[in-house]
Enzyme design. Structure first.
Site, PDB file in Angstrom:
ATOM      1  N   VAL A 177       0.856  -1.189   0.000  1.00  0.00           N
ATOM      2  CA  VAL A 177       0.000   0.000   0.000  1.00  0.00           C
ATOM      3  C   VAL A 177       0.888   1.234   0.000  1.00  0.00           C
ATOM      4  O   VAL A 177       1.800   1.344   0.814  1.00  0.00           O
ATOM      5  CB  VAL A 177      -0.922   0.056   1.240  1.00  0.00           C
ATOM      6  CG1 VAL A 177      -1.771   1.326   1.210  1.00  0.00           C
ATOM      7  CG2 VAL A 177      -1.817  -1.163   1.302  1.00  0.00           C
ATOM      8  N   LEU A 192       0.824   5.726  -0.902  1.00  0.00           N
ATOM      9  CA  LEU A 192      -0.052   6.887  -1.073  1.00  0.00           C
ATOM     10  C   LEU A 192       0.087   7.426  -2.490  1.00  0.00           C
ATOM     11  O   LEU A 192       1.179   7.791  -2.918  1.00  0.00           O
ATOM     12  CB  LEU A 192       0.328   7.992  -0.064  1.00  0.00           C
ATOM     13  CG  LEU A 192      -0.602   9.213  -0.097  1.00  0.00           C
ATOM     14  CD1 LEU A 192      -1.969   8.877   0.515  1.00  0.00           C
ATOM     15  CD2 LEU A 192       0.008  10.407   0.628  1.00  0.00           C
ATOM     16  N   GLY A 193      -1.017   7.477  -3.204  1.00  0.00           N
ATOM     17  CA  GLY A 193      -1.042   8.106  -4.530  1.00  0.00           C
ATOM     18  C   GLY A 193      -1.144   9.613  -4.353  1.00  0.00           C
ATOM     19  O   GLY A 193      -1.767  10.087  -3.390  1.00  0.00           O
ATOM     20  N   ASP A 225       3.933   7.562  -4.094  1.00  0.00           N
ATOM     21  CA  ASP A 225       3.996   7.563  -5.554  1.00  0.00           C
ATOM     22  C   ASP A 225       3.756   8.974  -6.085  1.00  0.00           C
ATOM     23  O   ASP A 225       2.746   9.599  -5.770  1.00  0.00           O
ATOM     24  CB  ASP A 225       2.908   6.626  -6.105  1.00  0.00           C
ATOM     25  CG  ASP A 225       2.946   6.569  -7.616  1.00  0.00           C
ATOM     26  OD1 ASP A 225       3.660   5.708  -8.142  1.00  0.00           O
ATOM     27  OD2 ASP A 225       2.288   7.413  -8.262  1.00  0.00           O
ATOM     28  N   TYR A 234       2.959  15.437 -12.029  1.00  0.00           N
ATOM     29  CA  TYR A 234       2.046  15.867 -10.958  1.00  0.00           C
ATOM     30  C   TYR A 234       2.445  17.233 -10.377  1.00  0.00           C
ATOM     31  O   TYR A 234       1.667  17.850  -9.652  1.00  0.00           O
ATOM     32  CB  TYR A 234       1.971  14.844  -9.814  1.00  0.00           C
ATOM     33  CG  TYR A 234       1.602  13.435 -10.212  1.00  0.00           C
ATOM     34  CD1 TYR A 234       1.045  13.145 -11.460  1.00  0.00           C
ATOM     35  CD2 TYR A 234       1.792  12.381  -9.322  1.00  0.00           C
ATOM     36  CE1 TYR A 234       0.723  11.838 -11.808  1.00  0.00           C
ATOM     37  CE2 TYR A 234       1.473  11.077  -9.665  1.00  0.00           C
ATOM     38  CZ  TYR A 234       0.938  10.810 -10.904  1.00  0.00           C
ATOM     39  OH  TYR A 234       0.632   9.516 -11.229  1.00  0.00           O
ATOM     40  N   LYS A 291       8.238   9.418 -11.850  1.00  0.00           N
ATOM     41  CA  LYS A 291       8.084   8.991 -13.256  1.00  0.00           C
ATOM     42  C   LYS A 291       8.633  10.022 -14.231  1.00  0.00           C
ATOM     43  O   LYS A 291       8.490  11.234 -14.001  1.00  0.00           O
ATOM     44  CB  LYS A 291       6.595   8.746 -13.559  1.00  0.00           C
ATOM     45  CG  LYS A 291       5.906   7.881 -12.517  1.00  0.00           C
ATOM     46  CD  LYS A 291       4.469   7.572 -12.855  1.00  0.00           C
ATOM     47  CE  LYS A 291       3.750   7.000 -11.642  1.00  0.00           C
ATOM     48  NZ  LYS A 291       3.184   7.990 -10.729  1.00  0.00           N
ATOM     49  N   HIS A 340       6.491   7.074 -17.620  1.00  0.00           N
ATOM     50  CA  HIS A 340       5.099   7.342 -17.259  1.00  0.00           C
ATOM     51  C   HIS A 340       4.097   6.874 -18.323  1.00  0.00           C
ATOM     52  O   HIS A 340       3.000   6.424 -18.022  1.00  0.00           O
ATOM     53  CB  HIS A 340       4.928   8.851 -17.032  1.00  0.00           C
ATOM     54  CG  HIS A 340       3.781   9.206 -16.146  1.00  0.00           C
ATOM     55  ND1 HIS A 340       3.771  10.306 -15.332  1.00  0.00           N
ATOM     56  CD2 HIS A 340       2.587   8.601 -15.925  1.00  0.00           C
ATOM     57  CE1 HIS A 340       2.641  10.358 -14.674  1.00  0.00           C
ATOM     58  NE2 HIS A 340       1.891   9.335 -15.023  1.00  0.00           N
ATOM     59  N   LEU A 389      -9.620   2.616  -6.595  1.00  0.00           N
ATOM     60  CA  LEU A 389     -10.978   2.789  -6.075  1.00  0.00           C
ATOM     61  C   LEU A 389     -11.956   3.151  -7.179  1.00  0.00           C
ATOM     62  O   LEU A 389     -13.110   3.455  -6.934  1.00  0.00           O
ATOM     63  CB  LEU A 389     -10.983   3.878  -4.985  1.00  0.00           C
ATOM     64  CG  LEU A 389     -10.028   3.631  -3.819  1.00  0.00           C
ATOM     65  CD1 LEU A 389     -10.025   4.817  -2.867  1.00  0.00           C
ATOM     66  CD2 LEU A 389     -10.412   2.350  -3.074  1.00  0.00           C
ATOM     67  N   SER A 423      -5.557   9.903  -1.286  1.00  0.00           N
ATOM     68  CA  SER A 423      -6.519  10.619  -0.472  1.00  0.00           C
ATOM     69  C   SER A 423      -5.829  11.757   0.256  1.00  0.00           C
ATOM     70  O   SER A 423      -4.684  11.639   0.657  1.00  0.00           O
ATOM     71  CB  SER A 423      -7.224   9.716   0.544  1.00  0.00           C
ATOM     72  OG  SER A 423      -8.211  10.494   1.200  1.00  0.00           O
TER      73      SER A 423
HETATM   74  P1  A2P Z   1     -10.209  12.309  -1.153  1.00  0.00           P
HETATM   75  O1  A2P Z   1      -8.799  12.760  -1.486  1.00  0.00           O
HETATM   76  O2  A2P Z   1     -11.136  13.445  -0.852  1.00  0.00           O
HETATM   77  O3  A2P Z   1     -10.228  11.225  -0.099  1.00  0.00           O
HETATM   78  P2  A2P Z   1      -8.075   6.622  -6.670  1.00  0.00           P
HETATM   79  O4  A2P Z   1      -6.949   6.360  -5.740  1.00  0.00           O
HETATM   80  O5  A2P Z   1      -8.802   5.396  -7.124  1.00  0.00           O
HETATM   81  O6  A2P Z   1      -7.656   7.523  -7.806  1.00  0.00           O
HETATM   82  O7  A2P Z   1      -9.164   7.411  -5.847  1.00  0.00           O
HETATM   83  C1  A2P Z   1      -8.937   8.676  -5.379  1.00  0.00           C
HETATM   84  C2  A2P Z   1     -10.261   9.368  -5.142  1.00  0.00           C
HETATM   85  O8  A2P Z   1     -11.056   8.586  -4.241  1.00  0.00           O
HETATM   86  C3  A2P Z   1     -10.077  10.702  -4.545  1.00  0.00           C
HETATM   87  O9  A2P Z   1     -11.102  11.512  -5.083  1.00  0.00           O
HETATM   88  C4  A2P Z   1     -10.299  10.478  -3.071  1.00  0.00           C
HETATM   89  O10 A2P Z   1     -10.845  11.639  -2.490  1.00  0.00           O
HETATM   90  C5  A2P Z   1     -11.273   9.319  -3.042  1.00  0.00           C
HETATM   91  N1  A2P Z   1     -11.022   8.396  -1.921  1.00  0.00           N
HETATM   92  C6  A2P Z   1      -9.839   8.037  -1.404  1.00  0.00           C
HETATM   93  N2  A2P Z   1      -9.966   7.149  -0.408  1.00  0.00           N
HETATM   94  C7  A2P Z   1     -11.299   6.934  -0.292  1.00  0.00           C
HETATM   95  C8  A2P Z   1     -12.078   6.113   0.559  1.00  0.00           C
HETATM   96  N3  A2P Z   1     -11.513   5.358   1.499  1.00  0.00           N
HETATM   97  N4  A2P Z   1     -13.422   6.138   0.399  1.00  0.00           N
HETATM   98  C9  A2P Z   1     -14.019   6.909  -0.541  1.00  0.00           C
HETATM   99  N5  A2P Z   1     -13.318   7.713  -1.390  1.00  0.00           N
HETATM  100  C10 A2P Z   1     -11.966   7.718  -1.263  1.00  0.00           C
END
Ligand code: A2P
Length: 348
Positions: free
Chosen positions: A43, A45-46, A71, A76, A105, A138, A241, A290
């Site tokens: 895991v 952090l993106g 990451d 970015y 990247k 990338h 997600l 997130s």
């Molecule tokens: P936020 O930064 O407000 O949490 P991905 O990684 O698939 O690109 O998803 C990122 C998006 O999903 C961001 O908009 C993020 O918003 C939201 N997100 C991240 N973690 C969760 C979570 N546990 N539940 C719901 N939405 C999430």
């Protein structure tokens, strides 16, 4: 928390498990072993679309929660803010460099052999590091920028300015030189297709350690996973997600699919935790983004439960193949599909 139970878990993937999870049983996060013996936390952090102040806070909080894998990318434009936090934590002795796993990247305007050292050196300076753990190409397509800051070059009609002479062989050699020079511990690719991977495997001296692509329950990349598996290339899922979800789209977001929400309710977990755990049990590294403290924390708490074979099958069945793809690139990079190395088939 001991992770022995996880290490001993039978492979649940349709593609049999190949990689050995690291033995660090006292660690809070499982790791995947790369072909070269290095370990990548499952895991991370993106940070795509995270602006400076937001990303500074998120990285700080993530480090406090226990995240050690981060990451980012030149594209970015947040490496400097992320580097501020790494610099502080390392200099204050709160974390050791060797305990971090940092990926960045090469941007598309860097996709020529003579540009690679320059772009990686700039990234390292911004990140306040002497090496990255993983350096990725990338995107397989090259672009021509006016200068190093013109990261998404457009012509007067708004079309992307393509470098039609992109040559993966010389580019990959320049990537290998980054390992030789100690600037990258491992190198890899992102958004490549199977044919492009097969080609790299024919000419490489140092193979790609990891392939970062869009993977989530609606778009499980079964074919591409089989190719990477065959070559011992680990995979990392961006958009795990199912983001970005477009308002008004025909289908519900992945996070709201009834199979996901009912599994979450039954197991006392959140839908996001179910989706991340599904990929982790398929030996896929996840980098959910997130900036929200509560969500960032819950995305890391995915090692205290396990999905059963039946749960995994239910999630496997959500795959929509190419119809589940959310990132299409040709909408944000107009005309990119005209490049000979554009990796996806159009229409999707
Ligand atoms: P936020 O930064 O407000 O949490 P991905 O990684 O698939 O690109 O998803 C990122 C998006 O999903 C961001 O908009 C993020 O918003 C939201 N997100 C991240 N973690 C969760 C979570 N546990 N539940 C719901 N939405 C999430």
């Amino acid at each position: 928390m001991r992770l022995a139970s996880l290490s001993n878990a039978p492979a649940q993937s349709v593609i049999p498990s190949l990689w050995h999870r690291a033995e660090g049983t006292m660690e809070r996060v499982a790791k995947l072993k790369l072909f070269n013996g290095r370990e990548m936390p499952m895991v991370g952090l993106g940070t795509w679309q995270a602006k400076d102040d937001e990303v500074r806070q998120a990285v700080q909080l993530a480090l406090e929660c226990g995240y050690r894998h981060f990451d980012t990318a030149t594209l970015y434009q947040n490496e400097e803010a992320i580097g501020d936090v790494f610099g502080k934590w390392i200099s204050e002795g709160k974390v050791a460099r060797e305990d971090l796993f940092i990926t960045t990247k090469l941007p598309t305007i860097g996709n020529r052999a003579e540009n690679v050292t320059k772009f990686l050196t700039t990234s390292l300076k911004k990140l306040q590091l002497s090496y990255v753990d993983l350096y990725l190409i990338h995107f397989p397509v090259g672009c021509i920028g006016k200068d190093e800051n013109d990261l998404q070059p457009r012509d007067s009609e708004g079309k992307v300015v393509l470098d039609m002479d992109t040559d993966h062989e010389s580019l990959w050699k320049a990537m290998e030189e980054q390992v030789d020079a100690g600037r990258a511990k491992s190198i890899g690719i992102s958004n490549f297709n199977s044919a492009q991977i097969e080609r790299i495997m024919k000419f490489c001296r140092i193979q790609p350690a990891n392939h970062q692509v869009e993977i989530h329950a609606f778009h499980q990349q079964k074919e591409l996973r089989a190719v990477c598996h065959k070559h011992n290339i680990t995979m990392c899922a961006y958009g795990p997600l199912g983001a970005p979800y477009k308002e008004g789209a025909k289908q519900k977001p992945v996070l709201k699919h009834p199979v996901v929400t009912s599994l979450a309710a039954r197991l006392g977990k959140t839908p996001a935790q179910i989706l991340l755990r599904h990929l982790i049990q398929l030996d896929i590294v996840v980098i959910p983004k997130s900036s929200n403290p509560e969500r960032l924390k819950q995305n890391f708490e995915v090692f205290d439960f396990k999905l059963s074979d039946a749960d995994m099958r239910e999630l496997d069945n959500l795959d929509q193949g190419k119809d589940g793809k959310l990132f299409i690139f040709s909408d944000s990079m107009i005309g990119v599909e005209n490049h000979p190395e554009f990796p996806f088939k159009i229409p999707f």
